[in-house]
Structures are given as C-alpha cells and as structure tokens.
Design a protein around this motif. Structure first.
Motif, PDB file in Angstrom:
ATOM      1  N   ARG A 140     -12.098   8.217  -3.042  1.00  0.00           N
ATOM      2  CA  ARG A 140     -13.436   7.841  -3.518  1.00  0.00           C
ATOM      3  C   ARG A 140     -14.119   6.871  -2.557  1.00  0.00           C
ATOM      4  O   ARG A 140     -15.290   7.043  -2.237  1.00  0.00           O
ATOM      5  CB  ARG A 140     -13.352   7.212  -4.899  1.00  0.00           C
ATOM      6  CG  ARG A 140     -13.047   8.180  -6.009  1.00  0.00           C
ATOM      7  CD  ARG A 140     -12.844   7.417  -7.325  1.00  0.00           C
ATOM      8  NE  ARG A 140     -12.568   8.303  -8.417  1.00  0.00           N
ATOM      9  CZ  ARG A 140     -13.514   8.893  -9.162  1.00  0.00           C
ATOM     10  NH1 ARG A 140     -14.762   8.669  -8.921  1.00  0.00           N
ATOM     11  NH2 ARG A 140     -13.167   9.696 -10.142  1.00  0.00           N
ATOM     12  N   THR A 141     -13.411   5.842  -2.135  1.00  0.00           N
ATOM     13  CA  THR A 141     -14.046   4.807  -1.317  1.00  0.00           C
ATOM     14  C   THR A 141     -14.235   5.234   0.132  1.00  0.00           C
ATOM     15  O   THR A 141     -15.276   4.980   0.717  1.00  0.00           O
ATOM     16  CB  THR A 141     -13.230   3.501  -1.348  1.00  0.00           C
ATOM     17  OG1 THR A 141     -11.911   3.761  -0.900  1.00  0.00           O
ATOM     18  CG2 THR A 141     -13.212   2.911  -2.735  1.00  0.00           C
ATOM     19  N   GLU A 142     -13.242   5.898   0.708  1.00  0.00           N
ATOM     20  CA  GLU A 142     -13.331   6.226   2.123  1.00  0.00           C
ATOM     21  C   GLU A 142     -14.001   7.571   2.388  1.00  0.00           C
ATOM     22  O   GLU A 142     -14.636   7.748   3.417  1.00  0.00           O
ATOM     23  CB  GLU A 142     -11.937   6.211   2.748  1.00  0.00           C
ATOM     24  CG  GLU A 142     -11.328   4.820   2.786  1.00  0.00           C
ATOM     25  CD  GLU A 142      -9.948   4.806   3.397  1.00  0.00           C
ATOM     26  OE1 GLU A 142      -9.529   5.839   3.961  1.00  0.00           O
ATOM     27  OE2 GLU A 142      -9.291   3.749   3.312  1.00  0.00           O
TER      28      GLU A 142
ATOM     29  N   GLY B 256     -15.851   9.369  -0.164  1.00  0.00           N
ATOM     30  CA  GLY B 256     -16.977   9.625  -1.055  1.00  0.00           C
ATOM     31  C   GLY B 256     -16.749  10.809  -1.984  1.00  0.00           C
ATOM     32  O   GLY B 256     -17.706  11.464  -2.399  1.00  0.00           O
TER      33      GLY B 256
ATOM     34  N   GLN C 192     -27.306   9.247  -7.041  1.00  0.00           N
ATOM     35  CA  GLN C 192     -27.580   8.467  -5.847  1.00  0.00           C
ATOM     36  C   GLN C 192     -28.899   7.744  -6.052  1.00  0.00           C
ATOM     37  O   GLN C 192     -29.931   8.372  -6.319  1.00  0.00           O
ATOM     38  CB  GLN C 192     -27.664   9.370  -4.616  1.00  0.00           C
ATOM     39  CG  GLN C 192     -27.892   8.602  -3.339  1.00  0.00           C
ATOM     40  CD  GLN C 192     -27.856   9.508  -2.121  1.00  0.00           C
ATOM     41  OE1 GLN C 192     -27.787  10.724  -2.237  1.00  0.00           O
ATOM     42  NE2 GLN C 192     -27.922   8.906  -0.948  1.00  0.00           N
TER      43      GLN C 192
ATOM     44  N   GLU D 184      -6.461   8.609  -5.224  1.00  0.00           N
ATOM     45  CA  GLU D 184      -7.797   8.878  -5.743  1.00  0.00           C
ATOM     46  C   GLU D 184      -8.770   7.761  -5.364  1.00  0.00           C
ATOM     47  O   GLU D 184      -9.897   8.020  -4.949  1.00  0.00           O
ATOM     48  CB  GLU D 184      -7.732   9.015  -7.267  1.00  0.00           C
ATOM     49  CG  GLU D 184      -9.070   9.328  -7.896  1.00  0.00           C
ATOM     50  CD  GLU D 184      -8.971   9.471  -9.401  1.00  0.00           C
ATOM     51  OE1 GLU D 184     -10.015   9.319 -10.053  1.00  0.00           O
ATOM     52  OE2 GLU D 184      -7.872   9.720  -9.916  1.00  0.00           O
ATOM     53  N   GLU D 185      -8.324   6.538  -5.480  1.00  0.00           N
ATOM     54  CA  GLU D 185      -9.186   5.403  -5.115  1.00  0.00           C
ATOM     55  C   GLU D 185      -9.572   5.454  -3.640  1.00  0.00           C
ATOM     56  O   GLU D 185     -10.723   5.240  -3.273  1.00  0.00           O
ATOM     57  CB  GLU D 185      -8.467   4.099  -5.420  1.00  0.00           C
ATOM     58  CG  GLU D 185      -9.255   2.866  -5.018  1.00  0.00           C
ATOM     59  CD  GLU D 185      -8.465   1.594  -5.230  1.00  0.00           C
ATOM     60  OE1 GLU D 185      -8.909   0.568  -4.705  1.00  0.00           O
ATOM     61  OE2 GLU D 185      -7.412   1.626  -5.890  1.00  0.00           O
ATOM     62  N   ARG D 186      -8.605   5.773  -2.819  1.00  0.00           N
ATOM     63  CA  ARG D 186      -8.879   5.857  -1.381  1.00  0.00           C
ATOM     64  C   ARG D 186      -9.829   7.017  -1.077  1.00  0.00           C
ATOM     65  O   ARG D 186     -10.726   6.894  -0.245  1.00  0.00           O
ATOM     66  CB  ARG D 186      -7.568   6.031  -0.640  1.00  0.00           C
ATOM     67  CG  ARG D 186      -7.700   5.894   0.828  1.00  0.00           C
ATOM     68  CD  ARG D 186      -6.368   5.804   1.478  1.00  0.00           C
ATOM     69  NE  ARG D 186      -6.397   4.667   2.375  1.00  0.00           N
ATOM     70  CZ  ARG D 186      -5.389   4.316   3.104  1.00  0.00           C
ATOM     71  NH1 ARG D 186      -4.252   4.941   3.003  1.00  0.00           N
ATOM     72  NH2 ARG D 186      -5.484   3.307   3.924  1.00  0.00           N
TER      73      ARG D 186
ATOM     74  N   GLU E  43       0.826  -1.204   0.000  1.00  0.00           N
ATOM     75  CA  GLU E  43       0.000   0.000   0.000  1.00  0.00           C
ATOM     76  C   GLU E  43       0.863   1.258   0.000  1.00  0.00           C
ATOM     77  O   GLU E  43       0.571   2.224  -0.710  1.00  0.00           O
ATOM     78  CB  GLU E  43      -0.918  -0.010   1.222  1.00  0.00           C
ATOM     79  CG  GLU E  43      -1.905   1.131   1.226  1.00  0.00           C
ATOM     80  CD  GLU E  43      -2.876   1.036   2.382  1.00  0.00           C
ATOM     81  OE1 GLU E  43      -3.552   2.056   2.634  1.00  0.00           O
ATOM     82  OE2 GLU E  43      -2.975  -0.022   3.013  1.00  0.00           O
TER      83      GLU E  43
END
Length: 97
Positions: free
Chosen positions: A72-74, A76, A86, A68-70, A56
């Motif tokens: 987006r997922t963590e 929002g 939504q 960017e992925e983190r 990581e």
C-alpha cells in the motif's frame, strides 16, 4: 662519576623520547583510543540498523499484514473490494476565476 651522570641523563632522555614519540607512546595510545571510540559508535549504529532489519524480516515472515502495508505505502496498491478516492487540491497559482 661525571660520565655516570651523563649516562643517566642520556638514558632518561631516551626513555622520555620513547614515552612521548616512540612505539607505544602516549600520543599513539591516545590516537588508538580515539579510533576505538569511533569504531564503537559505528558498531552501535550498525547494531541498531540490524535490529530494525531483523524486526522487519520477522514481520514479513509472520504474516501478510506487513506485506500488505508495504504494498500500500510503496506501490500504491488497493484491494479489489476497496474504493480509491483521490483528492486533488486546486492550483495555488491564483489563476482561477
């Protein structure tokens, strides 16, 4: 001769005592072996966790895709040029007409 036989029996019993109960006994060796196995299992788990964390860290250092992925997922988060949709499911309480 009889005293010699008694001394040999006592010496034998003393050696047996040390073998089964004293320092370095079979029970102590078995207990230490179990402790070593538990420590090895814990070390394996920690090694796997460290490898995952290392991967990581390397991903985060190499580029912005992982960041960017983190985000987006963590968190929002979305980009400026993206549209956010939504989807809201109807309530499952059966109270609608």
């Amino acid at each position: 001769m009889r005293i010699f036989g008694v001394l040999l029996v006592l010496l034998f019993l003393l050696l047996q005592y040390q073998l089964w109960v004293g320092d370095g006994s079979l029970a102590e060796v078995w207990r230490l072996g179990q402790a070593v196995e538990r420590q090895r299992a814990e070390n394996r788990q920690l090694r796997e966790r460290n490898q995952a964390l290392d991967a990581e860290v390397r991903d985060l250092k190499q580029g912005l895709e992982a960041v960017e992925e983190r985000a987006r997922t963590e968190l929002g988060m979305i980009r400026r040029d993206e549209l956010f949709y939504q989807v809201v499911e109807p309530a499952a309480d059966g109270g609608g007409d």
